[in-house]
Design an enzyme around this catalytic site. Structure first.
Site, short mmCIF file in Angstrom:
data_model
loop_
_atom_site.label_atom_id
_atom_site.label_comp_id
_atom_site.label_asym_id
_atom_site.label_seq_id
_atom_site.Cartn_x
_atom_site.Cartn_y
_atom_site.Cartn_z
N ASP A 83 0.84 -1.20 0.00
CA ASP A 83 0.00 0.00 0.00
C ASP A 83 0.88 1.24 0.00
OD1 ASP A 83 -2.36 -1.54 0.18
OD2 ASP A 83 -2.05 -1.74 2.34
N ASP A 85 0.01 4.85 0.52
CA ASP A 85 -0.89 5.95 0.86
C ASP A 85 -0.09 7.23 1.03
OD1 ASP A 85 -2.94 4.12 0.84
OD2 ASP A 85 -2.92 3.80 3.01
N ASP A 169 -4.21 6.28 13.88
CA ASP A 169 -4.67 5.31 14.87
C ASP A 169 -3.54 4.71 15.70
OD1 ASP A 169 -3.69 3.91 12.69
OD2 ASP A 169 -5.55 2.84 12.27
#
Length: 473
Positions: A83, A85, A169
């Site tokens: 990923d 991002d 998070d």
């Protein structure tokens, strides 16, 4: 960005002395740790060309842009990043102006997806704090909105990179890599937690879980995926707050199902979800059956685990899988229970009983996980094939063998034979295994040797009507 602290990337096998612990420099959101190019393993060579194009264009257009989260974390762990991002101070509308291949998505979080063929680069604007939003923003329901449980329903308040890091998070995801200066910025001691293999939430765990209950699933998934351990503060509230999962839309739970069960860690995630009282929000009927001590419960548990092991092995061996197979396995025994209940109360033909049971169990499951129709069709095919595979006389075997989903149905039969271990199922599974390996002539001989099911009457051939001799008017 505030003044940063330079620090050397810690070696994974380095021993920590008592004197070193006293002198440890910790990160803060105002003063992140900064690792220069020679102090970390992140390199542009490890990034996809599409991600680099997005980073360069944003930077060249006067915006700040960073690779953030999983891409940085995985490289630090020595894994191949999947990923890429990106976080930036450009707003979604400004991003859209720069990229013709951009589409804006999401109501809860406004995101930009830059599409390069099959690859999608997700670009998010730096998030800000709700208490720093202007009065006009606070009064705008399209900008920020919470539920009574504290869950964020909309969150489009933008801020600085420091605020964005604080809104992340987990500490291991508050890591930013810049292609402008080739440095890694660590705002929450994420590098140390990567090194110590610790999953740690940023901020108060209960508040963060209430903001987004899916974070409970993410904590488990990161722990199993990355072979890490949740710290005590991160795992402590999960069981108590598990009921918050009832607020998660069924469509989002389907996406979470794919991440939890279709990534090669299905067995580990299944065990963790059950231990934290979270599995029932995916499959309520299955959880209910698993909580009843009986022979059927033991059979169901063994069958689910075997199906998950099979799926994990195929994924880890880079073989094709479909989520429909796992859905079919999860719901097979609950389906059989529905069928038996309907048999007791009606005199319907077997086919009608099957579809009656199907019409009960699928809508019930859809309330928890929104299974797309394309997968529902495959689930149904796998189940129907279980009956078709048992009927091998005449031309039926060849028709079943030519079914588009034959392989999935056959694999499902093998699992059933292994778990139920009845002589009939074991013989049937072996027959179909042999049928696939022999010549066409041998298949015909195999079919001739099949005994028709008990109670089946052989149909007599139709007699041709004699043509009428009555003259037409």
């Amino acid at each position: 960005m505030s003044k940063a602290i330079e620090k050397t990337f810690p070696k994974k096998n380095a021993k920590k002395s008592a004197s070193n612990k006293k002198n440890v420099v910790t990160a803060s959101f105002d003063n992140p740790l900064v690792f220069s190019r020679d102090q970390h393993p992140v390199s542009r060579k490890l990034l996809s060309q599409s991600a680099l194009k997005v980073l360069y264009r944003l930077n060249n257009s006067g915006f700040d842009a960073y690779l953030v989260g999983g891409g940085v974390r995985d490289i630090l762990l020595g894994l191949k990043p999947k990923d890429f991002d990106i976080a930036t101070n450009a707003t979604p509308d400004e991003i859209k102006e720069l990229f013709r291949n951009c589409r804006l998505i999401g109501r809860r979080f406004r995101l930009a997806h830059i599409v390069f063929g099959r690859e999608i680069i997700e670009v998010a604007t730096f998030r800000g704090h709700h208490d720093t939003a202007s009065e006009q923003e606070k009064n705008c329901t399209k900008t920020s909105k919470r539920s009574e449980d504290g869950m964020l329903l909309r969150d489009n308040i933008y801020g600085s990179i420091e605020e964005d890091a604080e809104r992340r998070d987990f500490t291991i995801n508050a890591l930013y890599y810049s292609t402008k200066d080739f440095k890694v910025y660590d705002f929450a001691n994420g590098v140390q937690d990567v090194n110590d293999k610790i999953i740690r939430l940023i901020g108060d765990p209960e508040t963060r879980y209430r903001e987004d209950p899916v974070r409970m699933l993410r904590a488990i998934r990161f722990a199993t995926k990355l072979d890490m351990t949740m710290c005590d503060a991160t795992k402590a509230p999960i069981r108590e707050l598990s009921s918050l999962m009832a607020n998660i839309p069924a469509a989002r739970l389907f996406e979470e199902f794919l991440k939890m069960f279709m990534s090669g860690k299905a067995v580990a995630n299944f065990e963790q979800l059950r231990s934290y009282n979270l599995f029932g929000y995916f499959f309520p009927a299955v959880e209910q059956a698993l909580n009843q001590e009986s022979e059927e419960q033991a059979l169901l548990l063994a069958f689910i685990r075997l199906a998950m092991e099979n799926t994990d092995n195929r994924i880890n061996n880079e073989q094709r899988v479909t989520p429909a197979f796992l859905f079919a396995a999860m719901l097979w025994y609950p389906l059989q229970k529905h069928i038996q209940q309907i048999k007791v109360t009606t005199q319907l033909p077997p086919q009608d009983i099957f579809f009656a049971a199907l019409s009960e169990i699928m809508p019930e499951q859809q309330r928890s996980i929104a299974i797309p129709k394309r997968f529902q069709a495959v689930i149904k095919d796998i189940w129907i094939l279980q009956e078709k595979l048992s009927r091998r006389e005449g031309k039926r075997a060849f028709k079943t063998f030519e079914h588009p989903k034959f392989r999935a149905g056959y694999d499902f039969l093998l699992l059933r034979a292994q778990i139920e271990a009845t002589a009939e199922l074991v013989e049937l599974a072996q027959w179909w295994t042999d049928f696939q390996e022999v010549s066409n002539d041998a298949r015909i001989q195999m079919i001739k040797g099949v005994k028709p099911p008990q109670g089946t009457k052989r149909k007599s051939p139709r007699k041709r009507r004699k043509p009428s001799t009555k003259p037409t008017e």
